[in-house]
Write a protein that holds these residues in place. Structure first.
Motif, PDB file in Angstrom:
ATOM      1  N   ALA A 197       0.832  -1.195   0.000  1.00 31.84           N
ATOM      2  CA  ALA A 197       0.000   0.000   0.000  1.00 31.84           C
ATOM      3  C   ALA A 197       0.872   1.253   0.000  1.00 31.84           C
ATOM      4  N   PHE A 198       1.966   1.197   0.758  1.00 32.17           N
ATOM      5  CA  PHE A 198       2.880   2.338   0.801  1.00 32.17           C
ATOM      6  C   PHE A 198       3.458   2.596  -0.588  1.00 32.17           C
ATOM      7  N   GLY A 199       3.876   1.521  -1.237  1.00 34.57           N
ATOM      8  CA  GLY A 199       4.411   1.641  -2.584  1.00 34.57           C
ATOM      9  C   GLY A 199       3.387   2.247  -3.531  1.00 34.57           C
ATOM     10  N   ALA A 200       2.118   1.833  -3.383  1.00 33.96           N
ATOM     11  CA  ALA A 200       1.068   2.354  -4.261  1.00 33.96           C
ATOM     12  C   ALA A 200       0.900   3.853  -4.069  1.00 33.96           C
ATOM     13  N   VAL A 201       0.945   4.305  -2.794  1.00 37.93           N
ATOM     14  CA  VAL A 201       0.767   5.736  -2.534  1.00 37.93           C
ATOM     15  C   VAL A 201       1.908   6.531  -3.156  1.00 37.93           C
ATOM     16  N   VAL A 202       3.142   6.086  -2.901  1.00 37.42           N
ATOM     17  CA  VAL A 202       4.300   6.795  -3.449  1.00 37.42           C
ATOM     18  C   VAL A 202       4.226   6.835  -4.975  1.00 37.42           C
ATOM     19  N   ALA A 203       3.927   5.663  -5.566  1.00 39.21           N
ATOM     20  CA  ALA A 203       3.882   5.593  -7.025  1.00 39.21           C
ATOM     21  C   ALA A 203       2.757   6.466  -7.576  1.00 39.21           C
ATOM     22  N   ALA A 204       1.610   6.495  -6.881  1.00 46.24           N
ATOM     23  CA  ALA A 204       0.483   7.299  -7.362  1.00 46.24           C
ATOM     24  C   ALA A 204       0.852   8.773  -7.365  1.00 46.24           C
ATOM     25  N   LEU A 205       1.495   9.234  -6.280  1.00 46.64           N
ATOM     26  CA  LEU A 205       1.885  10.644  -6.226  1.00 46.64           C
ATOM     27  C   LEU A 205       2.879  10.956  -7.334  1.00 46.64           C
ATOM     28  N   MET A 206       3.826  10.027  -7.541  1.00 45.00           N
ATOM     29  CA  MET A 206       4.824  10.267  -8.591  1.00 45.00           C
ATOM     30  C   MET A 206       4.175  10.319  -9.961  1.00 45.00           C
ATOM     31  N   ILE A 207       3.226   9.410 -10.209  1.00 46.74           N
ATOM     32  CA  ILE A 207       2.578   9.392 -11.528  1.00 46.74           C
ATOM     33  C   ILE A 207       1.768  10.663 -11.735  1.00 46.74           C
ATOM     34  N   GLY A 208       1.056  11.110 -10.676  1.00 45.22           N
ATOM     35  CA  GLY A 208       0.298  12.355 -10.778  1.00 45.22           C
ATOM     36  C   GLY A 208       1.200  13.514 -11.166  1.00 45.22           C
ATOM     37  N   VAL A 209       2.316  13.653 -10.470  1.00 51.17           N
ATOM     38  CA  VAL A 209       3.240  14.762 -10.741  1.00 51.17           C
ATOM     39  C   VAL A 209       3.857  14.609 -12.131  1.00 51.17           C
ATOM     40  N   LEU A 210       4.294  13.403 -12.441  1.00 54.38           N
ATOM     41  CA  LEU A 210       4.942  13.161 -13.736  1.00 54.38           C
ATOM     42  C   LEU A 210       4.020  13.544 -14.891  1.00 54.38           C
ATOM     43  N   LEU A 211       2.756  13.087 -14.812  1.00 54.40           N
ATOM     44  CA  LEU A 211       1.837  13.364 -15.924  1.00 54.40           C
ATOM     45  C   LEU A 211       1.631  14.863 -16.079  1.00 54.40           C
ATOM     46  N   ASN A 212       1.491  15.557 -14.940  1.00 58.54           N
ATOM     47  CA  ASN A 212       1.275  17.002 -15.004  1.00 58.54           C
ATOM     48  C   ASN A 212       2.481  17.722 -15.598  1.00 58.54           C
ATOM     49  N   LEU A 213       3.676  17.331 -15.146  1.00 55.77           N
ATOM     50  CA  LEU A 213       4.873  18.001 -15.646  1.00 55.77           C
ATOM     51  C   LEU A 213       5.088  17.690 -17.117  1.00 55.77           C
ATOM     52  N   VAL A 214       4.862  16.428 -17.494  1.00 55.37           N
ATOM     53  CA  VAL A 214       5.079  16.046 -18.889  1.00 55.37           C
ATOM     54  C   VAL A 214       4.147  16.830 -19.804  1.00 55.37           C
ATOM     55  N   SER A 247       2.809  19.700 -19.281  1.00 54.47           N
ATOM     56  CA  SER A 247       3.053  21.142 -19.381  1.00 54.47           C
ATOM     57  C   SER A 247       4.421  21.481 -19.970  1.00 54.47           C
ATOM     58  N   TYR A 248       5.358  20.526 -19.969  1.00 55.05           N
ATOM     59  CA  TYR A 248       6.677  20.874 -20.497  1.00 55.05           C
ATOM     60  C   TYR A 248       7.035  20.179 -21.809  1.00 55.05           C
ATOM     61  N   VAL A 249       6.497  19.005 -22.040  1.00 49.54           N
ATOM     62  CA  VAL A 249       6.830  18.295 -23.282  1.00 49.54           C
ATOM     63  C   VAL A 249       5.682  18.526 -24.254  1.00 49.54           C
ATOM     64  N   HIS A 250       5.948  19.299 -25.318  1.00 49.37           N
ATOM     65  CA  HIS A 250       4.812  19.858 -26.033  1.00 49.37           C
ATOM     66  C   HIS A 250       4.087  18.888 -26.935  1.00 49.37           C
ATOM     67  N   PHE A 251       4.765  17.876 -27.430  1.00 45.12           N
ATOM     68  CA  PHE A 251       4.026  16.966 -28.308  1.00 45.12           C
ATOM     69  C   PHE A 251       3.127  16.005 -27.534  1.00 45.12           C
ATOM     70  N   VAL A 252       3.220  16.019 -26.205  1.00 47.99           N
ATOM     71  CA  VAL A 252       2.330  15.175 -25.416  1.00 47.99           C
ATOM     72  C   VAL A 252       1.134  16.009 -24.988  1.00 47.99           C
ATOM     73  N   GLY A 253       0.055  15.919 -25.748  1.00 51.54           N
ATOM     74  CA  GLY A 253      -1.169  16.630 -25.376  1.00 51.54           C
ATOM     75  C   GLY A 253      -1.887  15.857 -24.285  1.00 51.54           C
ATOM     76  N   PRO A 254      -3.012  16.405 -23.781  1.00 53.39           N
ATOM     77  CA  PRO A 254      -3.784  15.693 -22.767  1.00 53.39           C
ATOM     78  C   PRO A 254      -4.213  14.302 -23.242  1.00 53.39           C
ATOM     79  N   ALA A 255      -4.398  14.153 -24.578  1.00 50.42           N
ATOM     80  CA  ALA A 255      -4.853  12.856 -25.086  1.00 50.42           C
ATOM     81  C   ALA A 255      -3.795  11.780 -24.896  1.00 50.42           C
ATOM     82  N   LEU A 256      -2.543  12.188 -24.742  1.00 51.33           N
ATOM     83  CA  LEU A 256      -1.487  11.180 -24.626  1.00 51.33           C
ATOM     84  C   LEU A 256      -1.100  10.866 -23.181  1.00 51.33           C
ATOM     85  N   GLN A 257      -1.803  11.479 -22.204  1.00 53.03           N
ATOM     86  CA  GLN A 257      -1.484  11.187 -20.799  1.00 53.03           C
ATOM     87  C   GLN A 257      -1.592   9.700 -20.493  1.00 53.03           C
ATOM     88  N   LEU A 258      -2.674   9.105 -21.014  1.00 53.05           N
ATOM     89  CA  LEU A 258      -2.928   7.698 -20.736  1.00 53.05           C
ATOM     90  C   LEU A 258      -1.810   6.808 -21.282  1.00 53.05           C
TER      91      LEU A 258
END
Lengths: 325, 325
Positions: free
Chosen positions: B268-285, B287-298
């Protein structure tokens, strides 16, 4: 072999089903012929899923994605490059095969729930990718395709479905099919009997995805239109429902599964027995009930009847993964 | 049976520390970076609750609950309905958690237990998918497929710290999601019932011998998971970027899957850490990597999951299992 008598009955039943399917369009309206063609599409897709999930024990929830790849291959080749639409079918199969091998590679390392998750993610991701690269795929607006008459679609669809069925039967009855079933029943036992897991698993995925690609290509022709929503998660789930209802690990139930998925919603709504919103509820309940009561689906029902006739106590094999938890 | 891999134990913690340092340094240097990180954490909090719900069920029954997202959406609709009937937000919130708990309990009893008795992973996974179709279908049937407006409990207030704007929405989402996870952790760690549930999950036979009613513990696990999922659903619906509709949680479920898998499925601890990391990663990607639109988050989340699985199949915090054959 041992199963001579049931095999004879099965062959007779298959022949009857083939004759009915061949004569049916003459009794149908143009609209219903198109519906019949859609049943053929589901037939091929369910057959494809059965090879990889029912026979090889590698669960895939993502067959809609392979259908999408085949469908878009056909759409782009006819729309942008002016190909004849039937000529695109081999290309769709090749594209599906390639995609299947790519998805099959991680399947060499993943088993059980991990593979289910991976393929589920593929099913959700592929339509998103199609949406994103709208330059090729037309985005959410999609691409139009030439329309065909219901009879043409029915005949082409079922001719291909029949050929696929025979091909699948030939594949599964021989050495390859035996290797697939061995992998499903125990990977370790299969490997120690000389089955190269990597080769056979990849081949199973590739062949299955190639067939799904053809199904997707036909699906696009039947709709004479393609957009990402055509190949949404629902399609993947419907193919799985059809395979489950028809019976995993058996070719006998495929027709039942395909007819169930396509005709039940139409029957319910046109007979005004239930509102269209009730269809997914019924589908879901049926899947859970089949898994709880009759995990081998319609084919199991058939087999039980045949076996009690043939006075045989024991199941020929145990489909549906004895894969260790 | 289980054993830790002795080599390179320090890599995962060291990597995490490096990521944290990177995020803090980035946030200090750029206000945009800080804002994206915090709203990524808020999304990550939502994924974390759902991921922990998945882990809870996986640990108890070795099933990935594909219906987890649909159940959460159902709970969110229940909350919406209660508010339509005049309850305040937090009264509806509490009632919904109770209803979700009872609902999850009942689902295990009615749909999963009869299937599980028959055994294989494949059957239970398919039953869970049947449940997904069933629950999403029921939502559409009861409440319709159109988008509903969910009131948010958090006033649109923005705190500004050193030129960086944090919305109260994001901060509250992080707080509530993590609070829910911590309460659950406390329950498992410090209560007798929690201990019994852990025992039932790890050593069912031994637990039965000392008087734990294992089957009830499993149902209870499903109830708790459903309640936690309801928290995720309510927090997701409160966010302005998510619309309340039957498929609301489909995408979020994939992120939660990715988090659970990256975290190791049993931690469960691993899931929480990984979830937070994935949330941050997707948001940063996005907003900073331009060819990745919202459609490519998944697809991005999917690729992350795939890479982690290929490099470290047991996830970042999972135990490496030695399988006896």
């Amino acid at each position: 072999m041992r199963l001579r008598r049931p095999t004879a009955v099965g062959a007779a039943a298959t022949l009857c089903a083939a004759i009915v399917v061949a004569l049916l369009p003459f009794a149908l309206s143009n609209y219903h012929r198109t519906t019949g063609a859609t049943v053929a599409v589901y037939f091929i897709a369910i057959l494809a899923l059965d090879i990889v999930t029912g026979y090889t024990g590698q669960i895939s929830i993502g067959h809609g994605a392979f259908m999408a790849i085949g469908g878009y291959t056909t759409a782009i080749l006819t729309h942008d490059h002016g190909w004849n639409d039937l000529a695109t079918l081999p290309a769709a199969a090749a594209a599906g095969f390639a995609a299947g091998v790519v998805v099959g590679l991680p399947a060499l390392r993943f088993r059980g729930v991990y593979l289910a998750l991976t393929t589920f993610a593929v099913a959700l991701a592929v339509p998103q990718i199609a949406k994103n690269y709208s330059r090729f795929t037309g985005g959410t607006e999609g691409l139009p395709l030439p329309a065909h008459s219901g009879l043409w679609l029915y005949e082409v669809g079922w001719a291909i479905a029949g050929a696929m069925f025979v091909a699948a039967w030939l594949l599964l009855r021989g050495r390859t099919g035996r290797a697939f079933r061995a992998i499903r029943d125990s990977e370790v036992a299969a490997a120690s009997s000389g089955v190269t897991l990597a080769v056979y698993k990849t081949v199973a995925f590739g062949i299955s995805a190639a067939m799904a690609g053809v199904a997707g290509s036909l699906f696009v022709l039947v709709n004479s239109f393609v957009n990402p929503d055509v190949f949404g998660l629902q399609l993947s789930l419907y193919v799985l429902i059809g395979a489950v209802v028809g019976g995993l690990g058996s070719l006998r139930g495929v027709l039942v599964g395909a007819a169930f998925v396509e005709l039940l919603p139409i029957g319910l709504t046109s007979g005004s027995l239930a509102p269209s919103q009730a269809v997914p509820v019924i589908f879901g309940a049926v899947v859970v009930a089949v898994m709880a009561l009759l995990p081998l689906g319609a084919a199991d029902l058939l087999r039980t009847v045949l076996q009690s006739r043939a006075d045989r106590g024991q199941h020929p094999d145990t489909p549906l993964g004895t894969e260790a938890k | 049976m289980t054993e830790r891999r002795p080599t390179a134990e320090w890599i995962v913690p060291a990597g995490l520390v490096a990521v944290c340092v990177l995020l803090v340094v980035g946030s200090l240097r750029s206000a945009l970076f800080a804002q994206q990180t915090v709203s990524g954490l808020a999304n990550g909090g939502i994924y974390a609750s759902l991921a922990v719900a998945l882990v809870l069920i996986y640990r108890a029954t070795e099933v990935i609950n594909f219906a987890q997202g649909a159940l959460a959406t159902f709970a969110t609709y229940v909350a919406w309905q209660l508010m339509q009937w005049g309850l305040s937000y937090w009264a509806a919130f509490a009632c919904t958690l109770a209803i979700a708990f009872v609902g999850g309990f009942a689902v295990e009893l009615v749909a999963i237990r009869p299937v599980e008795r028959r055994g294989s992973v494949l059957t239970v996974v398919i039953a869970a998918i049947g449940l997904l179709i069933l629950v999403e279908g029921s939502i559409g049937w009861i409440w319709g497929n159109d988008v509903k407006f969910m009131p948010t409990p958090f006033p649109a207030h923005i705190y500004t710290v050193g030129g960086v704007a944090f919305s109260r929405q994001d901060l509250s989402t992080i707080a509530i999601s993590l609070l829910a996870v911590i309460v659950l952790w406390g329950f498992f760690r410090f209560t007798k019932l929690g201990l019994a549930m852990r025992a039932a999950a790890v050593r069912p036979d031994a637990a039965r011998l000392v008087g734990v009613r294992v089957s009830w513990m499993l149902s209870l696990g499903w109830g708790l998971a459903a309640a936690l999922g309801a928290v995720a659903g309510l927090m997701a619906a409160a966010s302005p970027s998510v619309l309340l509709q039957p498929s609301m949680m489909d995408g979020i479920l994939i992120y939660a899957f990715a988090a659970a898998v990256v975290g190791g499925l049993e931690s469960a601890f691993g899931a929480v850490v990984a979830a937070l990391m994935i949330g941050v990663l997707l948001n940063l990607v996005t907003s900073y990597v331009h060819f990745v639109g919202p459609a490519l988050q998944l697809p991005v989340a999917f690729v992350v999951m795939l890479v982690v699985l290929l490099v470290k199949p047991s996830g970042l915090f999972g135990r490496t299992r030695v399988r006896r054959v």
